[in-house]
Each structure stands twice: as structure tokens, then as C-alpha cells.
Design an enzyme around this catalytic site. Structure first.
Site, mmCIF file in Angstrom:
data_model
loop_
_atom_site.group_PDB
_atom_site.id
_atom_site.type_symbol
_atom_site.label_atom_id
_atom_site.label_comp_id
_atom_site.label_asym_id
_atom_site.label_seq_id
_atom_site.Cartn_x
_atom_site.Cartn_y
_atom_site.Cartn_z
ATOM 1 N N HIS A 138 1.716 -91.834 66.352
ATOM 2 C CA HIS A 138 2.327 -92.529 65.208
ATOM 3 C C HIS A 138 3.793 -92.156 65.056
ATOM 4 O O HIS A 138 4.227 -91.084 65.464
ATOM 5 C CB HIS A 138 1.525 -92.320 63.919
ATOM 6 C CG HIS A 138 1.602 -90.974 63.288
ATOM 7 N ND1 HIS A 138 0.561 -90.076 63.308
ATOM 8 C CD2 HIS A 138 2.590 -90.382 62.566
ATOM 9 C CE1 HIS A 138 0.910 -88.979 62.641
ATOM 10 N NE2 HIS A 138 2.139 -89.143 62.183
ATOM 11 N N GLU A 143 0.358 -95.147 61.142
ATOM 12 C CA GLU A 143 -0.802 -94.641 61.871
ATOM 13 C C GLU A 143 -1.261 -95.657 62.924
ATOM 14 O O GLU A 143 -0.858 -96.824 62.894
ATOM 15 C CB GLU A 143 -1.956 -94.397 60.884
ATOM 16 C CG GLU A 143 -1.625 -93.403 59.778
ATOM 17 C CD GLU A 143 -1.702 -91.932 60.241
ATOM 18 O OE1 GLU A 143 -1.552 -91.662 61.444
ATOM 19 O OE2 GLU A 143 -1.918 -91.069 59.378
HETATM 20 C C1 GLP Z 1 4.428 -86.709 60.208
HETATM 21 C C2 GLP Z 1 5.763 -87.396 59.990
HETATM 22 C C3 GLP Z 1 6.342 -87.900 61.289
HETATM 23 C C4 GLP Z 1 6.375 -86.773 62.311
HETATM 24 C C5 GLP Z 1 4.970 -86.274 62.544
HETATM 25 C C6 GLP Z 1 4.933 -85.129 63.536
HETATM 26 O O1 GLP Z 1 3.400 -87.610 60.368
HETATM 27 N N1 GLP Z 1 5.647 -88.480 59.061
HETATM 28 O O2 GLP Z 1 7.648 -88.417 61.074
HETATM 29 O O3 GLP Z 1 6.936 -87.226 63.506
HETATM 30 O O4 GLP Z 1 4.447 -85.799 61.309
HETATM 31 O O5 GLP Z 1 5.287 -83.942 62.878
HETATM 32 P P1 GLP Z 1 5.707 -82.605 63.585
HETATM 33 O O6 GLP Z 1 7.117 -82.798 64.022
HETATM 34 O O7 GLP Z 1 5.608 -81.553 62.530
HETATM 35 O O8 GLP Z 1 4.787 -82.395 64.719
#
Ligand code: GLP
Length: 266
Positions: A138, A143
Site C-alpha cells: 500500500h 490498502e
Molecule cells: C503507513 C503509512 C505509509 C507508510 C507505511 C509504511 O501505512 N500510511 O505512508 O509508507 O505505513 O510505514 P513504515 O515506513 O513505518 O514501514
């Protein structure tokens, strides 16, 4: 899609920061699309360093964040408002009036979302969108099965995303079920996209988005249809790609004029 594999996530953050630096030096009033999560923290640290040590100027920059939780106060420790202020905005000279983050406490979500889209349009569109990627592919909070032409709107999180983001909340504290997110269609209107992904946990999503079919099951895969996307990753995140030798060959043989700046200012 340009795929850049760097030895560490710190090196990857420097590469991504250089692309943003180059954009801001050439277009000081650029419009940035910004992301939250653990992934872009190193990038923001490097931008702060460039601001402090190399005069990188954010005074003309306008920003639009991808997403925000619905129903938690904007000063909640896990809110994306707070994240952005703590990790970037409080440390650079971007004017407060130029910062846009979805308001998860708005009383009229559909109107807020339509207005958010309009503000992006009035700002001239997003020049460069920073992206992370969820374990299921996503982007923002779009999603799996999100419409690939969706616009800014409310979404319900999957159990997987709720579990992944629990770490930003207190133990036992409920993660909101709803969010406001730019749509997939909104995101891919950005002139340039720079996606970061680090660690083995992202390897499957990275391979699906870059080498798999374009499908709403992996919303990030729509970036295969985007003209200027750079994917900057570390070796563990690259582990399930099949063409890494080619990606490394392309990057190490870039013509001089493309070396620093991946993309032209449009
Ligand atoms: C959330 C955010 C996304 C992000 C994802 C991954 O869902 N809305 O924008 O890319 O988490 O997060 P992380 O960078 O902490 O793995």
C-alpha cells in the site's frame, strides 16, 4: 522506474535527499508531497542537515502530506501532524501556512477531502512525492484493492496495517480504524515520485510493485505507469527482485547529466 540499491538505508536517504535538494535549488517554490512512517525519518534528518549546514531553503516550499488518522488529536504522539513537526517541520524554515496535512478531526470528511484536492491543484500540483510502502504494497493508506484512480478520501485500515502501526501507539492503546489518505490517482499525478523501502520485511512488496503485475492488490504497482519514479532501497528490501544486476548496471552507468539529479523540473 529507476531502481537504486544502496548499501545501507542511510546511504539511500542521502540519495533521496540529493534529489529533493536538487529540486529545491532549481525550484525554490516547489510543492512537496510528504510521507510518514519509520522509512522517511533518515531522509528528513538529511534534509535538516542540508538546511543547517548547506543553506537548503524551505521558505518557498509548500507541502502536502499523504495521510492522517481519523479521530485522534493532532498533538497525539502517533498523529502524523506531530510526526511531521517533530521529524521535519520544526527544524527547517518552511512557513506554517504552506504546510498541509489531512485533518483527521474535520466534521465534514468528504468536503475536507475535496478541498484538499483543490488546494493541491491550486498550488500547481505536487512536484515531488515522497513515498514509503506498506508490507502489502500500500501507498499512503491506500490498502490492497483500493481503486487505482482513487482520490483523497476516508479509508478503513486492514488488520495488518493496524498491527504494523501499533508500535507508534502506547501498548494496549487502540489504533484508529479510519484514516484520510490521498488517493492512488492523486499520488500518481505528482511529477516525480521517490519511494524508499528498507529491510527484509519490505522485500515482497518491493518485488510486487516493481516487477509484478499492475494490480489493485498491490496499489504501489501503479507506479509502473508513472513517468518519473525512483525507488531507493537497501539490499534486504531488494532481496526478492530478479533484475538487481541490471538495476545496478543502469545506476553505475548513468550519463553525467543524469548523475545528480534524476529528473528535470517540469
Ligand atoms: C503507513 C503509512 C505509509 C507508510 C507505511 C509504511 O501505512 N500510511 O505512508 O509508507 O505505513 O510505514 P513504515 O515506513 O513505518 O514501514
Amino acid at each position: 522506474m529507476e531502481i537504486v540499491i544502496q548499501p545501507t538505508h542511510a546511504d539511500a536517504a542521502v540519495v533521496a535527499a540529493r534529489v529533493i535538494e536538487d529540486l529545491l535549488r532549481r525550484k525554490p517554490n516547489a510543492v512537496l508531497g510528504l510521507a510518514t512512517g519509520g522509512t522517511p525519518v533518515g531522509l528528513y534528518k538529511e534534509l535538516i542537515r542540508l538546511h543547517r549546514e548547506a543553506g537548503l531553503d524551505f521558505s518557498g516550499v509548500t507541502s502536502f502530506n499523504l495521510d492522517e488518522y481519523v479521530g485522534i488529536p493532532s498533538d497525539h504522539p502517533a498523529s502524523y501532524h506531530r510526526f511531521m513537526h517533530e521529524n521535519l517541520f520544526d527544524h527547517v524554515n518552511i512557513p506554517a501556512a504552506n504546510i498541509h496535512i489531512p485533518d483527521g478531526n474535520t466534521r465534514d470528511i468528504p468536503k475536507f477531502c475535496a478541498d484538499y484536492e483543490e488546494k493541491i491543484r491550486q498550488a500547481g500540483g505536487i512536484d515531488l512525492q515522497v513515498l514509503g510502502i506498506g508490507h502489502d504494497g500500500h501507498i499512503g493508506f491506500n490498502e490492497s484493492t483500493s481503486s487505482l484512480v482513487s482520490r483523497t478520501r476516508i479509508k478503513t485500515l486492514t488488520e495488518e496495517t493496524i498491527a504494523a502501526n501499533q508500535r507508534f501507539f502506547k501498548p494496549g492503546e487502540a489504533v484508529p480504524r479510519h484514516v484520510i489518505t490521498m488517493g492512488v490517482g492523486t499520488i500518481i499525478e505528482a511529477r516525480t515520485c521517490v519511494m524508499l523501502a528498507f529491510g527484509a520485511g519490505k522485500a515482497r512488496a518491493v518485488a510486487a510493485m516493481a516487477e509484478g503485475p499492475i494490480t489493485a492488490m498491490c496499489p504501489a504497482s501503479i507506479l509502473q505507469m508513472h513517468r518519473q519514479t525512483m525507488l531507493v532501497i537497501d539490499p534486504p528490501a531488494a532481496a526478492q527482485l530478479t533484475k538487481t544486476a541490471y538495476y545496478n548496471h543502469v545506476y553505475s552507468n548513468k550519463p553525467d547529466f543524469q548523475k545528480l539529479s534524476a529528473f528535470p523540473v517540469v
